[in-house]
Design a protein around this motif. Sequence first.
Motif, PDB file in Angstrom:
ATOM      1  N   GLU A   1       0.842  -1.207  -0.050  1.00 13.14           N
ATOM      2  CA  GLU A   1       0.042  -0.009   0.049  1.00 13.14           C
ATOM      3  C   GLU A   1       0.743   1.114  -0.069  1.00 13.14           C
ATOM      4  O   GLU A   1       2.055   1.375   0.471  1.00 13.14           O
ATOM      5  CB  GLU A   1      -0.991   0.070   1.099  1.00 13.14           C
ATOM      6  N   SER A   2       0.205   2.511  -0.453  1.00 15.14           N
ATOM      7  CA  SER A   2       1.064   3.727  -0.443  1.00 15.14           C
ATOM      8  C   SER A   2      -0.043   4.854  -0.456  1.00 15.14           C
ATOM      9  O   SER A   2      -1.301   4.429  -0.969  1.00 15.14           O
ATOM     10  CB  SER A   2       1.897   3.639  -1.807  1.00 15.14           C
ATOM     11  N   GLU A   3       0.157   5.912   0.044  1.00 18.63           N
ATOM     12  CA  GLU A   3      -0.605   6.957   0.249  1.00 18.63           C
ATOM     13  C   GLU A   3      -0.571   7.846  -1.173  1.00 18.63           C
ATOM     14  O   GLU A   3       0.510   8.244  -1.587  1.00 18.63           O
ATOM     15  CB  GLU A   3      -0.371   8.106   1.343  1.00 18.63           C
ATOM     16  N   ARG A   4      -1.761   8.178  -1.628  1.00 19.80           N
ATOM     17  CA  ARG A   4      -1.912   9.007  -2.709  1.00 19.80           C
ATOM     18  C   ARG A   4      -2.430  10.403  -2.176  1.00 19.80           C
ATOM     19  O   ARG A   4      -2.792  10.354  -0.927  1.00 19.80           O
ATOM     20  CB  ARG A   4      -2.805   8.343  -3.862  1.00 19.80           C
TER      21      ARG A   4
ATOM     22  N   VAL B   1      -5.687   6.010  -0.135  1.00 19.27           N
ATOM     23  CA  VAL B   1      -4.827   4.814   0.008  1.00 19.27           C
ATOM     24  C   VAL B   1      -4.840   3.917  -0.923  1.00 19.27           C
ATOM     25  O   VAL B   1      -5.947   3.284  -1.237  1.00 19.27           O
ATOM     26  CB  VAL B   1      -4.697   4.434   1.521  1.00 19.27           C
TER      27      VAL B   1
ATOM     28  N   ARG C   1      -4.191   0.364  -2.392  1.00 18.42           N
ATOM     29  CA  ARG C   1      -3.578  -0.972  -1.832  1.00 18.42           C
ATOM     30  C   ARG C   1      -3.661  -2.089  -2.766  1.00 18.42           C
ATOM     31  O   ARG C   1      -4.601  -1.896  -4.046  1.00 18.42           O
ATOM     32  CB  ARG C   1      -4.524  -1.721  -0.595  1.00 18.42           C
TER      33      ARG C   1
ATOM     34  N   GLU D   1       5.062   0.296  -8.455  1.00 20.90           N
ATOM     35  CA  GLU D   1       5.218   1.597  -7.560  1.00 20.90           C
ATOM     36  C   GLU D   1       5.177   1.264  -6.156  1.00 20.90           C
ATOM     37  O   GLU D   1       5.812   1.632  -5.415  1.00 20.90           O
ATOM     38  CB  GLU D   1       4.239   2.524  -8.151  1.00 20.90           C
ATOM     39  N   LEU D   2       3.865   0.594  -5.963  1.00 18.89           N
ATOM     40  CA  LEU D   2       3.790   0.185  -4.575  1.00 18.89           C
ATOM     41  C   LEU D   2       4.977  -0.675  -3.818  1.00 18.89           C
ATOM     42  O   LEU D   2       5.271  -0.595  -2.603  1.00 18.89           O
ATOM     43  CB  LEU D   2       2.563  -0.764  -4.467  1.00 18.89           C
TER      44      LEU D   2
ATOM     45  N   ALA E   1       7.894   1.756  -3.289  1.00 14.43           N
ATOM     46  CA  ALA E   1       7.552   2.614  -2.102  1.00 14.43           C
ATOM     47  C   ALA E   1       7.916   1.916  -0.809  1.00 14.43           C
ATOM     48  O   ALA E   1       8.286   2.288   0.123  1.00 14.43           O
ATOM     49  CB  ALA E   1       5.963   2.909  -2.129  1.00 14.43           C
ATOM     50  N   ARG E   2       7.997   0.377  -0.917  1.00 13.46           N
ATOM     51  CA  ARG E   2       8.137  -0.316   0.138  1.00 13.46           C
ATOM     52  C   ARG E   2       9.603  -0.590   0.323  1.00 13.46           C
ATOM     53  O   ARG E   2      10.143  -0.658   1.698  1.00 13.46           O
ATOM     54  CB  ARG E   2       7.349  -1.807   0.305  1.00 13.46           C
TER      55      ARG E   2
END
Length: 280
Positions: free
Chosen positions: A119-122, A126, A128, A177-178, A181-182
């Motif tokens: 997951e990543s915040e937009r 969010v 997921r 992209e997720l 981000a991790r």
Amino acid sequence: MTSDILSFRRCSRQYGYFGNDGFVPAQATQIFYGTIIHQVLDRCHRHYWGFAGHPQGTMPADADVDQYFNDVQNALKSHGVRPASPAVTAKASRVLRIFNRVEGPTLYPLIRDTEFRLESERPQYVLRGVVDVLARNPTAPSDPAQMEIWDYKGTRLPNLSSTDMRDYIWQMCVYAELYRARVGTYPARAILYFLNELDMDPEPMSRPLRAVHEVTFTTAGVQQALSEFDVTAQAIIGCRANSAWPLPTLNPGKETCDICDIRWNCPSPTTPYQVRLPIV
């Protein structure tokens, strides 16, 4: 969830009823097929890695796959999810056994994780996603940049220029992209596996060429996918705020319309559907 984005893009009206308002579809063929494929394969992965008392490194036999299939099918029935016909059940069971025999010996030893959640915040939501399989490169087992993400599709390979294939590729780009981000880097590639390409007679002894589509990642491609998903997410937010779910702008396809419970009063169905009255 990325699945919400894809469902809305396929048919925004159908998503409004079943994805947002919580109505349960009377015909859950797509739900049944996709769910049983994913859950049985997850049990096969875990079998190999020594869960539930199996020695680590032991390949599931056909009898094991059948047992996992029956267990998952019974669990789905208890939640009201059933196949449309015995033929659907037989096809799913056959495809799973073939996949286990064809891909299992090579793939299972490389699996690093299953049902890998990201997951990543937009800016306004969010995002997921759940990756079916995270697989390592045997020559660089601990390098995050050499990992592969596998996504199982319970369909045949669509036309490479179709909207379905475009959306599948964008979904993999969003997963990339997720993942970045991790862990700080894109995975090496994504593998889209179309399991219905295994449904051949006689049964294939090796991977059919059409079963797999490989997706590689570029920064420009990933950003394009994120932009498209952002547009769709904003459309979903707007529809929820207005409690209005318009017709899709693109044809969702006959398969999607055939199983839709609201097709009888759809102003623009793929195929005209005649209203059927109950038999007294």
